[in-house]
Write a protein that holds these residues in place. Structure first.
Motif, mmCIF file in Angstrom:
data_model
loop_
_atom_site.group_PDB
_atom_site.id
_atom_site.type_symbol
_atom_site.label_atom_id
_atom_site.label_comp_id
_atom_site.label_asym_id
_atom_site.label_seq_id
_atom_site.Cartn_x
_atom_site.Cartn_y
_atom_site.Cartn_z
ATOM 1 N N LEU A 294 1.049 -0.357 0.155
ATOM 2 C CA LEU A 294 0.467 -0.241 -0.218
ATOM 3 C C LEU A 294 0.556 1.115 -0.374
ATOM 4 N N THR A 295 1.827 1.356 -1.461
ATOM 5 C CA THR A 295 2.076 2.825 -1.411
ATOM 6 C C THR A 295 1.859 3.655 -0.964
ATOM 7 N N THR A 296 2.087 4.646 0.087
ATOM 8 C CA THR A 296 1.155 5.495 0.346
ATOM 9 C C THR A 296 0.841 7.236 0.155
ATOM 10 N N TYR A 297 1.157 8.143 -0.377
ATOM 11 C CA TYR A 297 1.200 9.895 -0.132
ATOM 12 C C TYR A 297 0.460 10.876 0.640
ATOM 13 N N VAL A 298 1.196 11.332 1.291
ATOM 14 C CA VAL A 298 0.862 12.249 1.491
ATOM 15 C C VAL A 298 1.095 14.335 1.263
ATOM 16 N N GLY A 299 0.219 15.162 0.735
ATOM 17 C CA GLY A 299 0.522 16.164 -0.227
ATOM 18 C C GLY A 299 0.678 17.653 1.159
ATOM 19 N N TYR A 300 2.169 18.024 1.192
ATOM 20 C CA TYR A 300 1.567 19.018 2.454
ATOM 21 C C TYR A 300 2.372 20.188 1.143
ATOM 22 N N ASP A 301 1.757 21.741 1.515
ATOM 23 C CA ASP A 301 2.252 23.126 1.314
ATOM 24 C C ASP A 301 2.821 23.825 1.820
ATOM 25 N N CYS A 302 3.689 24.239 1.053
ATOM 26 C CA CYS A 302 5.275 24.643 1.650
ATOM 27 C C CYS A 302 4.436 26.347 1.891
ATOM 28 N N THR A 303 3.439 26.473 2.148
ATOM 29 C CA THR A 303 3.006 27.891 2.752
ATOM 30 C C THR A 303 3.517 28.462 4.073
ATOM 31 N N ALA A 304 4.103 27.520 4.831
ATOM 32 C CA ALA A 304 4.685 28.014 5.750
ATOM 33 C C ALA A 304 6.310 27.414 6.166
ATOM 34 N N PRO A 305 6.998 27.932 6.745
ATOM 35 C CA PRO A 305 8.508 27.532 7.041
ATOM 36 C C PRO A 305 8.004 26.331 8.551
ATOM 37 N N SER A 306 7.682 25.920 8.730
ATOM 38 C CA SER A 306 7.137 24.765 9.260
ATOM 39 C C SER A 306 5.596 24.167 9.239
ATOM 40 N N LEU A 307 5.683 22.817 9.624
ATOM 41 C CA LEU A 307 4.199 22.233 10.106
ATOM 42 C C LEU A 307 3.898 22.413 11.240
ATOM 43 N N HIS A 308 1.890 22.922 11.188
ATOM 44 C CA HIS A 308 1.578 23.011 12.797
ATOM 45 C C HIS A 308 0.965 21.574 13.211
ATOM 46 N N VAL A 309 0.742 22.121 14.421
ATOM 47 C CA VAL A 309 -0.056 20.476 14.906
ATOM 48 C C VAL A 309 -1.591 20.222 14.207
ATOM 49 N N GLY A 310 -1.844 20.751 13.191
ATOM 50 C CA GLY A 310 -2.513 20.206 12.602
ATOM 51 C C GLY A 310 -2.309 19.189 12.045
ATOM 52 N N HIS A 311 -1.093 19.213 10.933
ATOM 53 C CA HIS A 311 -0.508 18.156 9.676
ATOM 54 C C HIS A 311 -0.272 16.765 10.896
ATOM 55 N N LEU A 312 0.106 17.624 12.170
ATOM 56 C CA LEU A 312 0.017 15.761 12.891
ATOM 57 C C LEU A 312 0.457 14.192 12.259
ATOM 58 N N LEU A 313 -1.441 14.916 12.738
ATOM 59 C CA LEU A 313 -2.551 13.376 12.261
ATOM 60 C C LEU A 313 -2.296 12.695 10.727
ATOM 61 N N SER A 314 -2.046 12.942 10.016
ATOM 62 C CA SER A 314 -1.368 12.499 8.439
ATOM 63 C C SER A 314 0.072 12.458 8.806
ATOM 64 N N ILE A 315 0.192 13.307 9.951
ATOM 65 C CA ILE A 315 2.038 12.312 9.868
ATOM 66 C C ILE A 315 2.368 11.739 10.544
ATOM 67 N N MET A 316 0.666 10.991 11.774
ATOM 68 C CA MET A 316 1.378 9.639 12.140
ATOM 69 C C MET A 316 0.505 8.747 11.880
ATOM 70 N N MET A 317 -0.750 8.842 10.663
ATOM 71 C CA MET A 317 -0.477 7.875 9.495
ATOM 72 C C MET A 317 0.174 6.985 8.878
ATOM 73 N N LEU A 318 0.726 8.353 8.345
ATOM 74 C CA LEU A 318 2.123 7.475 7.576
ATOM 75 C C LEU A 318 3.190 7.179 8.265
ATOM 76 N N HIS A 319 3.108 7.415 9.409
ATOM 77 C CA HIS A 319 4.171 6.710 10.666
ATOM 78 C C HIS A 319 3.738 4.921 11.138
ATOM 79 N N TRP A 320 2.437 5.376 10.731
ATOM 80 C CA TRP A 320 1.854 3.897 11.448
ATOM 81 C C TRP A 320 1.437 2.761 10.328
ATOM 82 N N LEU A 321 1.804 3.702 9.129
ATOM 83 C CA LEU A 321 1.992 2.671 7.583
ATOM 84 C C LEU A 321 3.296 2.464 7.704
ATOM 85 N N GLN A 322 4.081 3.312 7.871
ATOM 86 C CA GLN A 322 5.217 2.200 7.507
ATOM 87 C C GLN A 322 5.738 1.546 8.755
#
Length: 418
Positions: free
Chosen positions: A36-64
RNA sequence: GGGGGAAUGUCCCGAGCGGCAAAGGGGGCGGACUGUAAAUCCGCUGGCUUAGCCUUCGUAGGUUCGAGUCCUACUUCCCCCA
């Protein structure tokens, strides 16, 4: 939904990550086979991601982590030049290429804490859609991709409708965003064999469009999965506080501030957040969320430390926890509170409270400081300031050569004489 | 292309007979009560060198002692007609 057989979907379901998925059985089967090769896209509108992005990061984490497939982090180097209208009612400021590049560099670093990058089969990979979007030829793009899109249907999509309903402008360039995102999906399939896209629930429309485009362009069946929109129990969208956005990069928000954010969550959110934002085992979480009354503070500390550890490492988490304990439980001045340097000469000459608080970043103007003082919000070395003419001098320095300034009970900054 | 309507406190919604730093919400912040929680109650929510001064109601002009309010042009959005 029937019970999934793959570890991946089991974990995601159990921990509350799933809002919508396009095809449970299909996703489950691929995850089971580890393809299940899976991707999530992230905008580059700010110099850092914030907590709101964490959810999808965790999903990628669990995927791996569950061996379901290869995680792909897509940096929106190209799409950021256009701007996603989803969930916004304002035209996004167009960023310069330099800004986008700088933001991309800032955002990158966070992923290494959650994913294992490399060249092997399920190692994570980072891509940038500028690579294929930037060289696109308009005519060819219209012919190959544009013809698959119906304006009628685009008009009915939430992201578009919201703008229209609220009588806000939606520029043509933004209107095209969903074409680009759909095309990303197809391109990622071609390049890396991506089968699924994940994102927040506001991305559902874009994801489904991608699946659709894939079918028309011959990718075979693609899949989508979205996470619930992250709100706090009181309904507020997560990610912002008075102090600003809850950045993930340490140079934007120190580990202590990050720890404090999790320490202060609503009682009703503790269990949910433990599941979503930590790796603590489920039986431990069940024990923690069963705590009530005063005891739930233990769960909050566990949440804060576990979440901070994931992002900033064990040492930073321990230090943040200790600083908090000294500040809130022992009432001593913790040396590791956020601090701001202040020329000793200024203190010798006498530094008025207003500029001092502003220097510490606790308020934006003298007026705000004055109002805060009349509200009883400002303290110097834990002593409430009553007079807005109060002047700080060297006499206010404690042994460590610092003055502790507080705005309210929770925000403390040390003024360090140098 | 023609006709009608709209833009308000740089978070959002929204009132506003020519005397307005501009009602009211929501949100946010602070205080009290608590447990660094929620709920509740109270206060604050343009800037400054604060009996005062400065800057704000889409943009630019104009009328007036005085304009968010009236006039003109422009910008953007909505609706009807074509």
């Amino acid at each position: 939904m029937s019970a999934p057989t793959s570890d991946f979907l089991r974990v995601l379901t159990e921990r509350g990550f799933i809002h919508q998925l396009s095809d449970l059985a299909g996703i489950d089967a691929l995850a089971h086979e580890g393809r299940l090769t899976t991707y999530v896209g992230y905008d580059c509108t700010a110099p850092s991601l914030h907590v709101g992005h964490l959810l999808s990061i965790m999903m990628l984490h669990w995927l791996q982590e569950t061996g379901a497939g290869k995680p792909i982090v897509l940096m929106g180097g190209g799409t950021t030049r256009v701007g996603d209208p989803s969930g916004r009612d304002e035209t996004r400021r167009i960023l310069s290429l330099d800004d986008i590049e700088a933001n991309k560099q800032g955002i990158r670093q966070v992923f290494a804490r959650f994913l294992r990058f490399g060249d092997a089969g399920r190692d994570a990979l980072m891509a940038d859609n500028a690579e294929w979007l930037a060289p696109l030829n308009y005519i060819e793009f219209l012919r190959d991709v544009g013809r698959h899109f119906s304006v009628n249907r685009m008009m009915s999509m939430d992201s578009v409708k919201l703008r229209l309903d609220r009588e806000h402008e939606l520029s043509f360039i933004e209107f095209n965003y969903m074409l680009l995102q759909s095309y990303d999906f197809v391109e990622l399939h071609r390049r890396y064999g991506v089968r699924m896209q994940m994102g927040g629930s506001d991305q559902w429309g874009n994801i489904v469009n991608g699946i659709d485009l894939g079918r028309r362009m011959g990718t075979g069946q693609l899949y989508g999965l979205t996470a619930p929109l992250m709100t706090t129990a009181s309904g507020a969208k997560m990610g912002k506080t008075a102090a600003g956005a809850l950045w993930l990069n340490a140079d934007q928000l120190a580990p202590y501030g990050y720890w404090q954010f999790w320490r202060n969550v609503d009682d009703a959110d503790v269990g949910r957040f433990l599941k979503l934002f930590t790796r603590l085992p489920m039986d431990e979480i069940r024990r923690l969320e069963a705590l009530s009354g005063q005891e739930i503070n233990e769960a909050k500390k566990a949440l804060a430390s576990a979440a901070t550890m994931l992002l900033h490492g064990e040492e930073a988490a321990r230090l943040a926890a200790r600083t908090a304990e000294q500040t809130f439980e022992q009432g001593v001045i913790a040396a590791d509170l956020p601090s701001v340097d202040c020329p000793r000469a200024d203190l010798e000459a006498g530094l008025a409270i207003g500029p001092a608080i502003i220097l510490a970043g606790l308020a934006a103007s003298n007026g705000e400081v004055r109002r805060a003082i009349s509200n009883g919000a400002i303290s110097v070395n834990d002593e409430r300031v009553a007079d807005d003419k109060r002047v700080l001098g060297t006499g206010d320095l404690s042994e460590g050569g610092v003055v502790k300034l507080s705005f309210g009970k929770k925000r403390h900054v040390l003024l360090r004489a140098v």
